[in-house]
Design a protein around this motif. Structure first.
Motif, PDB file in Angstrom:
ATOM      1  N   VAL A 152      30.882  43.930  64.026  1.00  9.80           N
ATOM      2  CA  VAL A 152      31.520  43.272  63.230  1.00  9.80           C
ATOM      3  C   VAL A 152      33.030  43.217  63.041  1.00  9.80           C
ATOM      4  O   VAL A 152      33.721  42.874  62.030  1.00  9.80           O
ATOM      5  CB  VAL A 152      30.782  43.643  61.750  1.00  9.80           C
ATOM      6  CG1 VAL A 152      31.292  43.139  60.713  1.00  9.80           C
ATOM      7  CG2 VAL A 152      29.283  43.665  62.274  1.00  9.80           C
ATOM      8  N   SER A 178      25.505  34.477  57.125  1.00  6.76           N
ATOM      9  CA  SER A 178      24.501  34.477  56.653  1.00  6.76           C
ATOM     10  C   SER A 178      23.111  34.496  57.052  1.00  6.76           C
ATOM     11  O   SER A 178      22.235  34.470  56.641  1.00  6.76           O
ATOM     12  CB  SER A 178      24.428  33.201  55.158  1.00  6.76           C
ATOM     13  OG  SER A 178      23.991  31.457  56.155  1.00  6.76           O
ATOM     14  N   GLY A 184      24.306  43.232  61.003  1.00  6.01           N
ATOM     15  CA  GLY A 184      25.510  43.272  60.403  1.00  6.01           C
ATOM     16  C   GLY A 184      26.421  41.986  59.673  1.00  6.01           C
ATOM     17  O   GLY A 184      26.932  42.142  59.626  1.00  6.01           O
ATOM     18  N   ARG A 186      25.188  39.586  57.685  1.00  5.86           N
ATOM     19  CA  ARG A 186      25.609  39.585  56.068  1.00  5.86           C
ATOM     20  C   ARG A 186      26.302  40.434  55.568  1.00  5.86           C
ATOM     21  O   ARG A 186      26.430  38.994  54.150  1.00  5.86           O
ATOM     22  CB  ARG A 186      24.126  39.477  56.014  1.00  5.86           C
ATOM     23  CG  ARG A 186      23.196  38.162  55.979  1.00  5.86           C
ATOM     24  CD  ARG A 186      21.317  37.600  55.503  1.00  5.86           C
ATOM     25  NE  ARG A 186      21.099  36.489  55.659  1.00  5.86           N
ATOM     26  CZ  ARG A 186      20.455  36.140  54.824  1.00  5.86           C
ATOM     27  NH1 ARG A 186      19.700  37.233  53.892  1.00  5.86           N
ATOM     28  NH2 ARG A 186      19.213  34.856  55.249  1.00  5.86           N
ATOM     29  N   GLY A 187      26.252  41.130  56.330  1.00 13.10           N
ATOM     30  CA  GLY A 187      27.434  42.333  55.362  1.00 13.10           C
ATOM     31  C   GLY A 187      28.503  41.604  55.386  1.00 13.10           C
ATOM     32  O   GLY A 187      29.573  41.220  54.278  1.00 13.10           O
ATOM     33  N   GLN A 189      29.090  38.433  53.864  1.00 10.35           N
ATOM     34  CA  GLN A 189      29.514  37.519  52.935  1.00 10.35           C
ATOM     35  C   GLN A 189      29.934  38.074  51.802  1.00 10.35           C
ATOM     36  O   GLN A 189      30.116  37.438  51.061  1.00 10.35           O
ATOM     37  CB  GLN A 189      27.912  37.482  52.306  1.00 10.35           C
ATOM     38  CG  GLN A 189      27.335  36.087  53.346  1.00 10.35           C
ATOM     39  CD  GLN A 189      26.283  35.870  52.820  1.00 10.35           C
ATOM     40  OE1 GLN A 189      25.529  35.071  52.135  1.00 10.35           O
ATOM     41  NE2 GLN A 189      24.710  36.892  53.271  1.00 10.35           N
ATOM     42  N   ALA A 190      30.094  40.005  51.504  1.00 12.33           N
ATOM     43  CA  ALA A 190      30.806  40.396  50.905  1.00 12.33           C
ATOM     44  C   ALA A 190      32.257  40.109  50.827  1.00 12.33           C
ATOM     45  O   ALA A 190      32.858  39.306  51.126  1.00 12.33           O
ATOM     46  CB  ALA A 190      30.658  42.284  51.076  1.00 12.33           C
ATOM     47  N   THR A 193      35.755  41.335  51.966  1.00 12.44           N
ATOM     48  CA  THR A 193      35.116  41.005  54.054  1.00 12.44           C
ATOM     49  C   THR A 193      35.627  39.581  53.901  1.00 12.44           C
ATOM     50  O   THR A 193      36.189  39.003  55.681  1.00 12.44           O
ATOM     51  CB  THR A 193      33.990  41.650  54.750  1.00 12.44           C
ATOM     52  OG1 THR A 193      33.627  43.110  54.278  1.00 12.44           O
ATOM     53  CG2 THR A 193      34.125  41.315  55.521  1.00 12.44           C
ATOM     54  N   GLU A 222      26.888  37.292  42.810  1.00 12.21           N
ATOM     55  CA  GLU A 222      27.730  37.038  44.019  1.00 12.21           C
ATOM     56  C   GLU A 222      27.909  35.418  44.274  1.00 12.21           C
ATOM     57  O   GLU A 222      29.082  35.004  45.273  1.00 12.21           O
ATOM     58  CB  GLU A 222      27.127  38.311  45.058  1.00 12.21           C
ATOM     59  CG  GLU A 222      27.281  38.946  45.178  1.00 12.21           C
ATOM     60  CD  GLU A 222      26.587  40.051  46.001  1.00 12.21           C
ATOM     61  OE1 GLU A 222      26.671  39.780  47.028  1.00 12.21           O
ATOM     62  OE2 GLU A 222      26.344  41.694  46.322  1.00 12.21           O
TER      63      GLU A 222
END
Length: 339
Positions: A152, A178, A184, A186-187, A189-190, A193, A222
């Motif tokens: 990632v 998504s 890892g 979907r992380g 989408q923060a 990041t 979000e």
């Protein structure tokens, strides 16, 4: 005719096997001798055309990513009346995806659970196919994702590699952060990041319009924050939404759902949340020049009209194709034309 065929034959086949058989038929329908004949009875009414992303879409209704992962069925899908085809998800490095079985029907819900895992032949192979398609006239978007073997922390370079190969050959590029089936992913989408990732991919995409595809499981705030960031970065738009990891309110026997296991749920159960996310995005980005492609739970012409009325620029479907058959796009286009 198709509902009977589905009940008696197709529903008895392994879902992935049935998909491959269906894709083989679609490829034949897109061949030179047959495509003009098919198109004669499926061509969308000219009144349905939409100007977006610098392109003329023959219809506001297209095929979502996941159906044609390797750009092998574009001509056939175009002949069947879809206004555009979003290929992929394509990764920079070819990969087999997750172990089988990985695709499951929930027939009472008109839904599907999948954990395919971005099985595809890679961006280089997709680019070769897209190069041959450029003379075909179909509107094609390319959906790109992270290669599974890439950490990632190194995702940006991996996405950029795909973008450089596919953007020059696509009408638009979609960044998939998504899917629930790549560890890892979907992380990403923060917002903290996602911003540098999208900045890098946008630079690599050049003049090709760039969109980002988001999950329905994001909290409302979000969704709004990602939309504001997309506008700030000068992205062309957002695709909403991907599959959900939720399982609430299903009509299918719970034991069947549990046996299917992990994966993204798509189809009719996603309709309400997909519409909610669309409205959140359009509230945060009211400019009609910002393209919003709404996908999730669309089955009928009324569903498409509801999304357009709620602010969608374009719409997409996939799961209902499995339940409604090869003339699904024709049915939707004719219903839209009557309205």
């Amino acid at each position: 005719m198709y509902p009977l065929l589905f009940r008696t034959v197709l529903s008895r086949l392994d879902p992935e096997t049935a998909h491959h058989l269906g894709m083989a038929v679609i490829r034949v329908l897109g061949s030179a001798p047959l495509a003009p004949i098919v198109r004669a009875v499926t061509r969308p009414d000219p009144s349905l055309a939409v100007e977006a992303l610098g392109v003329r879409f023959p219809s506001p209704f297209g095929v979502a990513a996941g159906f044609d992962k390797n750009a092998v069925g574009v001509r056939g899908l175009d002949a069947l009346g879809f206004g555009h085809v979003e290929i992929g998800t394509v990764t920079a490095i070819p990969q087999d995806g997750n172990p089988k079985p990985r695709l499951f029907r929930l027939v009472p819900d008109r839904a599907v659970i999948n954990r395919m895992g971005f099985n595809n032949r890679g961006a280089e192979a997709a680019a070769r196919r897209l190069a041959r398609l450029r003379r075909g006239g179909a509107v094609v978007g390319a959906n790109i994702g992270k290669s599974r073997v890439v950490d990632v922390d190194d995702a940006t370079a991996d996405y950029v590699a795909s973008a450089r190969m596919l953007a020059p050959l696509s009408d638009y590029l979609a960044v998939n952060v998504s899917s629930p089936n790549t560890p890892g992913l979907r992380g990403l989408q923060a917002v903290e990041t996602l911003r540098p990732l999208l900045e890098a991919v946008k630079a690599a995409a050049g003049s090709t319009p760039l969109l980002v595809k988001i999950a329905p499981d994001l909290p409302d705030d979000e969704v709004s924050a990602i939309t504001a960031m997309a506008v700030d970065l000068g992205l062309a738009g957002i695709i909403a939404t991907n599959t959900t990891i939720g399982r609430d309110g299903l009509a299918t026997d719970p034991a069947t759902v549990e046996a299917a296991g992990a994966g993204g749920l798509s189809g009719a159960p996603l309709k309400a949340r997909s519409l909610e996310v669309l409205r959140l995005i359009r509230a945060a980005a009211p400019d009609p020049g910002f393209c919003v492609i709404s996908v999730g739970g669309i089955e009928t012409a009324d569903d498409v009209r509801e999304r357009l009325d709620a602010g969608a620029t374009l719409t997409q479907g996939y799961t209902a194709f499995l339940y409604r058959g090869p003339f699904w796009a024709r049915q939707i286009n004719r219903g839209l034309a009557r309205r």
